[in-house]
Design an enzyme around this catalytic site. Sequence first.
Site, PDB file in Angstrom:
ATOM      1  NE  ARG A 160      -2.677   1.121   3.604  1.00  0.00           N
ATOM      2  CZ  ARG A 160      -3.593   1.266   4.573  1.00  0.00           C
ATOM      3  NH1 ARG A 160      -4.860   1.495   4.244  1.00  0.00           N
ATOM      4  NH2 ARG A 160      -3.254   1.149   5.840  1.00  0.00           N
ATOM      5  CG  ASP A 440      -4.432   2.517  11.124  1.00  0.00           C
ATOM      6  OD1 ASP A 440      -5.393   3.222  11.487  1.00  0.00           O
ATOM      7  OD2 ASP A 440      -4.487   1.729  10.167  1.00  0.00           O
TER       8      ASP A 440
END
Length: 530
Positions: A160, A440
């Site tokens: 990603r 996160d």
Amino acid sequence: MAVEIKGAMQPGYSEILSADALAFLEGLHKQFEPTRQQRLADRISFQNDLDAGRATLDFPAETADIRAADWQIAPIPADLLDRRVEITGPTDRKMTINALNSGAKMFMADLEDANAPSWDNMIQGQINLRDAIAKTISFHDTGNGKDYALGDELATLLVRPRGWHLLEKHILVDGEPMSGSLVDFGLYFFHNAKYALSIGTGPYFYLPKMEHYLEARLWNEVFVWAQDQLGVAQGSCKATVLIETLPATFHAEEIIYELREHMAGLNCGRWDYIFSYIKKHRNDPTKVLPDRVAVTMTVPFMRAYSLHVIKICHKRGAFAMGGMAAQIPIRNDEAANNAAFEKLRTDKEREATDGHDGTWVAHPGMVSAAMDVFNEHMPSANQISRQRDDAPATADELTAPCEGPKSMGGLLMNINVGIGYIAAWLGGNGAVPLHNLMEDAATAEISRAQIWQWRKHAVKLDSGEIVDEKLVRQLVTNEIASLKQQYGEEGFAKGHYGPAAELLQEMVLADDLAEFLTTPAYDMQFAPAA
């Protein structure tokens, strides 16, 4: 060459930042930077129109023919056909090895939300990914004396890159900082695409934070250009797109269409999605969300979103991936550990029985439990054949607010998580266990945005207090005092808690809701000196 490196060159960096690799990055920048800038400007214009009531969130009229037409994506490679459990995490060397060995079918190596984008994290991450593809990666942990190496059964690797909005200010082209997206994609593709294809896999990506099908078109153009430049067969790149913004839900079928030769599926990026819901409705007092913990996947607008993703993916032959299970194993507390695993199983049962083709976990210790659920409810490699024509989604359903508590406890948790996560991020760690959950950037964004939303609309808490500037300042002050007591003055300073609290308070008390907290945090901590 027009490329300038502002970051320190450590051992091994010259292999990643070779002259040929930098020339490839230069080409990406010159070819696609103007369009990237336009797409970001379009985002701002749309938000301004939403705020002013000139626009609404709905399925685009100009692409109705695409939604009505009969088409399918290109065939999906063999090593992406069974994705029942995917583990995600940052690209540090130990995590990369553990994730590949975890028993999960896929590892999404994250250069974005689970990664703090220091120069060393980004380039060391590229070194680690290169070594992982080559199966030469190993690690000696001086802390515990253990050696880590790859086993025989490995997860398939997907990467990603950073979202379109983020910059890499250590790499300049003609004096202009490069897109973090293009740097991350470009370096990984340049060094690994041909080799990955030679061993029966490929350059596979997760694409984050998109808001419009034209942003997907841009990614498709990047893939086509990159494959041409390296002489790689068209269609070799495969992308799974995170549907993690509210506008992207209304463009999801068009996103699949734009990337149809490179498409592997969509993923329900649930945490960023909640953040996006708050951000897009920031001026609407009727769309104020309750405590973060109350906004589960079973509330109406989240469930409509999940089922919509399944429906359109399976209609087009693509995978519909479930969302992140943030739970982690809890040591020394059997009851809490059992509760965490039960929450995970319940969440994954919902996904598997609804028709998702796989799911995410954040910790190797949760892979087996998630795998058991999908093995029970999905005996075949995937569920693409299961059509969900029974799950139509209207604009009203996808944007309906949900009820729930607005509590002092919820506000305090947002402040605690916001400061705690930002502090860890400033220290170079983008995935942080807090309160027995893996946080996160996406989960921290929910906390930050919700404090702003509650203050903006002067929410009255269930206990009677009005959320205003005075209350927020007092609670932040109390949290700072608590952290100093917990860690001591020296630990508080070393832990970056002071700057974190200052940044959080500044952002939640601002007149406007900033697009992302990571943008000013990057400039505060990781951008090179001017």
